[in-house]
Design an enzyme around this catalytic site. Structure first.
Site, mmCIF file in Angstrom:
data_model
loop_
_atom_site.group_PDB
_atom_site.id
_atom_site.type_symbol
_atom_site.label_atom_id
_atom_site.label_comp_id
_atom_site.label_asym_id
_atom_site.label_seq_id
_atom_site.Cartn_x
_atom_site.Cartn_y
_atom_site.Cartn_z
ATOM 1 N N ARG A 284 14.202 29.736 75.387
ATOM 2 C CA ARG A 284 13.357 30.744 76.045
ATOM 3 C C ARG A 284 11.929 30.227 76.171
ATOM 4 O O ARG A 284 11.231 30.497 77.145
ATOM 5 C CB ARG A 284 13.369 32.071 75.266
ATOM 6 C CG ARG A 284 12.325 33.053 75.787
ATOM 7 C CD ARG A 284 12.422 34.492 75.267
ATOM 8 N NE ARG A 284 13.013 34.621 73.965
ATOM 9 C CZ ARG A 284 12.371 34.393 72.803
ATOM 10 N NH1 ARG A 284 11.100 34.027 72.790
ATOM 11 N NH2 ARG A 284 13.005 34.527 71.667
ATOM 12 N N TYR B 36 5.927 45.935 98.549
ATOM 13 C CA TYR B 36 7.375 45.897 98.374
ATOM 14 C C TYR B 36 7.819 47.153 97.612
ATOM 15 O O TYR B 36 7.193 47.526 96.609
ATOM 16 C CB TYR B 36 7.726 44.621 97.603
ATOM 17 C CG TYR B 36 9.179 44.495 97.242
ATOM 18 C CD1 TYR B 36 10.129 44.264 98.227
ATOM 19 C CD2 TYR B 36 9.601 44.619 95.927
ATOM 20 C CE1 TYR B 36 11.466 44.154 97.893
ATOM 21 C CE2 TYR B 36 10.940 44.500 95.591
ATOM 22 C CZ TYR B 36 11.868 44.273 96.588
ATOM 23 O OH TYR B 36 13.189 44.162 96.268
ATOM 24 N N ASP C 191 0.691 38.777 95.924
ATOM 25 C CA ASP C 191 2.122 38.539 96.111
ATOM 26 C C ASP C 191 2.262 37.750 97.415
ATOM 27 O O ASP C 191 2.055 38.288 98.499
ATOM 28 C CB ASP C 191 2.865 39.883 96.183
ATOM 29 C CG ASP C 191 4.373 39.710 96.298
ATOM 30 O OD1 ASP C 191 4.822 38.658 96.788
ATOM 31 O OD2 ASP C 191 5.111 40.648 95.926
ATOM 32 N N LYS D 58 13.247 34.626 97.827
ATOM 33 C CA LYS D 58 13.033 34.615 99.274
ATOM 34 C C LYS D 58 12.773 33.177 99.754
ATOM 35 O O LYS D 58 13.631 32.336 99.594
ATOM 36 C CB LYS D 58 11.891 35.586 99.622
ATOM 37 C CG LYS D 58 11.966 36.927 98.874
ATOM 38 C CD LYS D 58 13.178 37.776 99.226
ATOM 39 C CE LYS D 58 13.411 38.934 98.276
ATOM 40 N NZ LYS D 58 12.274 39.781 97.947
#
Ligand SMILES: *Cc1c(COP(=O)(O)O)cnc(C)c1O
Length: 385
Positions: free
Chosen positions: A46, A98, A170, A195
């Site tokens: 992690r 979004y 963003d 995306k």
């Protein structure tokens, strides 16, 4: 290193043992230590993973930043940024973000005492009016989804510097190929790598890039403490995809302007929106802000338009064949979506009306197929409608 070279090489070394040209997928959770606390710099999956690191360094180079941090989704990246703050802090956000970002801020972070103002960030005066002594961050999405409204990042960054407020952008819709917010003065840039950065519709992921050590230390702490990290395989897929980002983004933009011009010339559609159309209300800002590293202008692959009615939109969407009716965007294959009933269904109708998100609006994610086939597909979908 120039952008296209960085896309292929940044963050990547030939593997030491075999010379493998492509970084291996380190699919392991832990690392052997010689003695207690005597490790190689890698302790636990992690916290550190070499495949993830290569991808983080690559995106950081493309965004002109110093540190990258990868996450298991775009929303995991956004959630990690939100955890920089504490109860009582105030955040100004683009009103037309979004849908998932809006849902996360209002339904989750407000419970923890963060306060939000939803503002049309395309107007600097509206941002100024919303600033309070507790304002800690301005969160901007530009172009917005799906309305493709632009915010002037250099001007907002100047304001943030004067007021000592963090600017987070963003940058999912344009990718660093067409917009590099850190160069324009932003502090944090983030993506849904789902995306354009991954671009092949086979990964859910996110990334944050910053350009100073203090913020990097805070985000790095949260990445490990919160734990919303991606799998090594997903990080590797994104790294693989970034190699072709410049080629793909150029092809998306070349096709998108052709589709936008076709839609604009067709009587079945109105209010066609694409930032490189001279009819876009912020065409001048797009020419200034949407620049590839080589200086060419382009606005990505998202195009929206409004049809005559909700029923017509539905009929067209059912008949398209090359464009697949699906949520998401930014893949090499063309997609089409009906935001009011799909991606933006979680945005309250009153807000949808305020931002002009009509029930008859169609959003195209223009892929990199031959533009002639895409136009023919739209033409056949209109027959008998
Ligand atoms: C998809 C998207 C997100 C959310 O990313 P996920 O990877 O789906 O969690 C955030 N911002 C924008 C602009 C997006 O398009």
């Amino acid at each position: 290193m120039k952008f296209a070279t960085a896309a292929i090489h940044a963050g990547q070394e030939k593997e030491a043992k075999t010379g493998a040209v492509i970084p291996p997928i380190f699919q392991n959770s832990t690392y052997a230590q010689k003695g207690p606390g005597e490790h190689t710099g890698y302790e636990y999956g992690r916290t550190q993973n070499p495949t993830r690191e290569a991808m983080e360094k690559n995106v950081a180079a493309l965004e002109s930043g110093t540190h990258g941090f990868a996450f298991g989704s775009g929303l995991a990246a956004i959630s990690t940024v939100a955890q920089l703050f504490q109860a009582g802090d105030h955040i100004i956000a683009t009103e037309n973000v979004y849908g998932g970002t809006y849902r996360f801020f209002t339904k989750v972070m407000e419970k923890f005492g963060l306060k939000f103002s939803w503002v049309d960030t395309s107007d600097l005066q509206h941002i100024k009016n919303a600033i309070t002594p507790n304002t800690k961050m301005i969160f901007v999405e530009t172009p917005t989804n799906p309305m493709l409204v632009l915010s002037d990042l250099a001007a907002i960054a100047d304001l943030c510097r004067e007021e000592n407020i963090l600017l987070t952008v963003d940058n999912t819709f344009l990718s660093p190929y067409f917009q590099r917010p850190l160069e324009l003065g932003a502090d944090i840039v983030l993506h849904s790598t789902t995306k354009y950065l991954n671009g092949h519709s086979d990964v859910i992921g996110g990334v944050i890039v910053v350009k100073n050590d203090e913020l990097a230390q805070k985000i790095g702490f949260l990445q490990n403490a919160v734990g919303a990290v991606p799998s090594p395989f997903d990080a590797w897929l994104v790294l693989r995809s970034l190699k072709t980002l410049p080629l793909r983004m150029k092809a998306h933009a070349e096709n998108a302007i052709k589709i936008a011009e076709f839609l604009q010339g067709h009587p079945a559609f109105h209010t066609v929106s694409y930032p490189d159309l001279p009819s876009h209300p912020q065409f001048a800002l797009a020419q200034k802000q949407h620049k590839s590293p080589g200086g060419s202008i382009g606005s990505g692959g998202m195009v929206t338009c409004i049809t005559e009615s909700f029923d017509k939109a539905q009929a067209i969407l059912r008949k398209l064949k090359v464009f697949t009716l699906a949520e998401s965007l930014g893949g090499v294959e063309s997609l089409v979506c009906h935001p009011a009933s799909m991606t933006h269904a979680s945005v309250p109708p009153a807000m949808r009306e305020k931002i002009g998100l009509s029930d008859a609006l169609i959003r195209f994610s223009v892929g990199v197929e031959d533009a002639d086939d895409l136009i023919k597909d739209i033409e056949q979908a209109l027959e008998g409608v």
